[in-house]
Design a protein around this motif. Sequence first.
Motif, mmCIF file in Angstrom:
data_model
loop_
_atom_site.group_PDB
_atom_site.id
_atom_site.type_symbol
_atom_site.label_atom_id
_atom_site.label_comp_id
_atom_site.label_asym_id
_atom_site.label_seq_id
_atom_site.Cartn_x
_atom_site.Cartn_y
_atom_site.Cartn_z
ATOM 1 N N ARG A 1 10.842 2.432 0.431
ATOM 2 C CA ARG A 1 10.085 3.644 0.703
ATOM 3 C C ARG A 1 8.844 3.415 1.543
ATOM 4 O O ARG A 1 8.579 4.127 2.525
ATOM 5 C CB ARG A 1 9.678 4.314 -0.622
ATOM 6 N N ALA A 2 8.039 2.393 1.148
ATOM 7 C CA ALA A 2 6.773 2.171 1.839
ATOM 8 C C ALA A 2 6.994 1.901 3.324
ATOM 9 O O ALA A 2 6.277 2.434 4.189
ATOM 10 C CB ALA A 2 6.019 1.011 1.201
ATOM 11 N N ARG B 1 0.829 -1.202 0.000
ATOM 12 C CA ARG B 1 0.000 0.000 0.000
ATOM 13 C C ARG B 1 0.874 1.266 0.000
ATOM 14 O O ARG B 1 1.831 1.399 0.763
ATOM 15 C CB ARG B 1 -0.910 0.028 1.226
ATOM 16 N N TYR B 2 0.532 2.178 -0.895
ATOM 17 C CA TYR B 2 1.254 3.438 -1.002
ATOM 18 C C TYR B 2 0.685 4.424 0.016
ATOM 19 O O TYR B 2 -0.512 4.674 0.055
ATOM 20 C CB TYR B 2 1.111 4.002 -2.413
ATOM 21 N N THR B 3 1.567 4.961 0.842
ATOM 22 C CA THR B 3 1.148 5.898 1.887
ATOM 23 C C THR B 3 1.871 7.221 1.691
ATOM 24 O O THR B 3 3.107 7.255 1.564
ATOM 25 C CB THR B 3 1.484 5.344 3.283
ATOM 26 N N GLU B 4 1.102 8.299 1.643
ATOM 27 C CA GLU B 4 1.681 9.623 1.534
ATOM 28 C C GLU B 4 2.265 10.033 2.881
ATOM 29 O O GLU B 4 1.677 9.798 3.936
ATOM 30 C CB GLU B 4 0.617 10.638 1.097
ATOM 31 N N GLU C 1 -3.656 2.739 -3.757
ATOM 32 C CA GLU C 1 -2.587 2.502 -4.707
ATOM 33 C C GLU C 1 -1.459 1.732 -4.037
ATOM 34 O O GLU C 1 -1.349 1.704 -2.811
ATOM 35 C CB GLU C 1 -2.058 3.828 -5.257
ATOM 36 N N CYS C 2 -0.621 1.123 -4.872
ATOM 37 C CA CYS C 2 0.502 0.346 -4.371
ATOM 38 C C CYS C 2 1.796 0.778 -5.054
ATOM 39 O O CYS C 2 1.769 1.340 -6.158
ATOM 40 C CB CYS C 2 0.283 -1.148 -4.642
ATOM 41 N N ILE C 3 2.893 0.486 -4.373
ATOM 42 C CA ILE C 3 4.195 0.565 -5.024
ATOM 43 C C ILE C 3 4.780 -0.839 -5.040
ATOM 44 O O ILE C 3 4.452 -1.678 -4.203
ATOM 45 C CB ILE C 3 5.143 1.561 -4.330
ATOM 46 N N PRO D 1 3.175 5.050 -8.154
ATOM 47 C CA PRO D 1 2.322 3.961 -7.669
ATOM 48 C C PRO D 1 1.379 3.476 -8.766
ATOM 49 O O PRO D 1 1.118 4.171 -9.740
ATOM 50 C CB PRO D 1 1.555 4.611 -6.515
ATOM 51 N N GLU E 1 11.383 8.165 -4.854
ATOM 52 C CA GLU E 1 9.995 8.226 -5.293
ATOM 53 C C GLU E 1 9.779 7.378 -6.543
ATOM 54 O O GLU E 1 10.558 7.416 -7.490
ATOM 55 C CB GLU E 1 9.605 9.672 -5.597
#
Length: 501
Positions: free
Chosen positions: A395-396, A261-264, A293-295, A285, A282
Amino acid sequence: MTASSKQQRNTRYYIGDVKHQLRDGFGVYVYPNSFFRYEGEWKAGQKHGHGKLLMKDGSYYEGEFSCGEIDGNGLRYWASSGNTYSGQFRCGELHGFGVMQYGDGSRYEGEFSYGLREGHGFLLDKEGHAYQGSFHNNKKHGEGQMTCRNGDQYEGGWILDQRQGHGVLRFIDGSIYEGQWRNSLFNGQGSMIHCSGVIYEGMWTNGQPAGGASKIVIEGGDVLEVFQDSPFTVEVQLQNNEGEMTAGESGRVLKLSAGVRYTELPPSCSSTTFLKLIEDMEEKPFPTPFGFECISYPLMEKMLERDHSRGSAPLAVTKSGFVLTDSPIPEGEVESGSGSDTMGGRGAPPSNLDGNLQFSGSEDDWQPPPANQRVEAGCAKFQNVMLAPPPTNYRAFLVMDELEKQKAAKKPAGRASSEKLTSSLDRSADSRSNIVSHVGGNSKSSLADSVNVRAGEYVIMVQDVTSPPFLNHPLPPAFVLLRVIPPKNGKNSKSVRKESK
């Protein structure tokens, strides 16, 4: 020479030879309407022999005449269209064998019947398509072969300029279709061998497979659950719009990938160094059907050495909805609510997870990513797949850890969620050590030797990466949630149920 055979003006429209008061020999005749003019041979008052008939608009015929009619071999030119015909005539009509050069650049060489293409011939049309075969009433009709301008080749039946009946189309890219046609489209029973390796055999409707695949379905439901560091198998079906497996289709290439899961990162983050690190890493996603969204997250394929004497088998996603293993694992409970995205640790691949599932024990045996799979009779299987250890500074997880730190800073000591997570992770590590010791592995194995993947929720995606896409339409990707669960109290379950949403 008698007066009857001298060249003279027989009438005010004719100048030439006459015999017995009839045009006979060579003469020039201008028709009363002044549109036609004939220069040539005459016999007994009729055009006979070789001559040239000219028309006021620039059209003309030059060739043989018989008893007043255009008959035999000759050349005809039409000024209005630019068409030129050279060949046989009968009673003024194109009849027999001839060559027609059309003003638009097309060309026909073959048989005619009273002005129309009829019988066998060769046609090169203005688009550059070359046809050789049967004609009827000026149209391609019967059996024939066509080579298209782009190099595609068709051989088979035709009806009134349309491909109809049985035929074979060989595409320039190497694809082949053989089967029934209607209105120049694949219609009826047929098979295609696509240049990408896809093979479809079955019914076709208006150029498309009637029962062809329209979606990818991952078997076992929308949610799968596996233990940390356990290899698993993902089984996939291709299905049509009715939800039926397309057993008549093989060869599509499918790719397995994973994501988190992509987290801002919230604006409240004050660490300049951390923000700069995140910006440098960066990545774009990708969307999922789960509302987030996912990465990308790395997968790897484990090479297994099976103990055939004990009949072991890897964990597998099966049609019954379970992740199974035939190896003896101590019975126990699966920890509930263990789907935290921030739990887990990092380390090398496990050396031994149970007594029968023998890993070769070297990181060189892990081969990321899993190989793409070709579909066979509507099915594909990805075996011995595992989530890889998270990359350095992934990153995630950096963002998740930062959020946990912020939450912990706002709560009283001893109640911070991060402590809870650490406690849970410690239990996970202890239980993992118990498993390794119990099943005969190295009793000195540590958490770093066995735990590679954070417990929590991941996304598995299967994509159609067939190249070029079959019939220019790749299938939409399929998704499933994957929950990675740590064992509880040092015990592992023989099966973990998967949920369907």
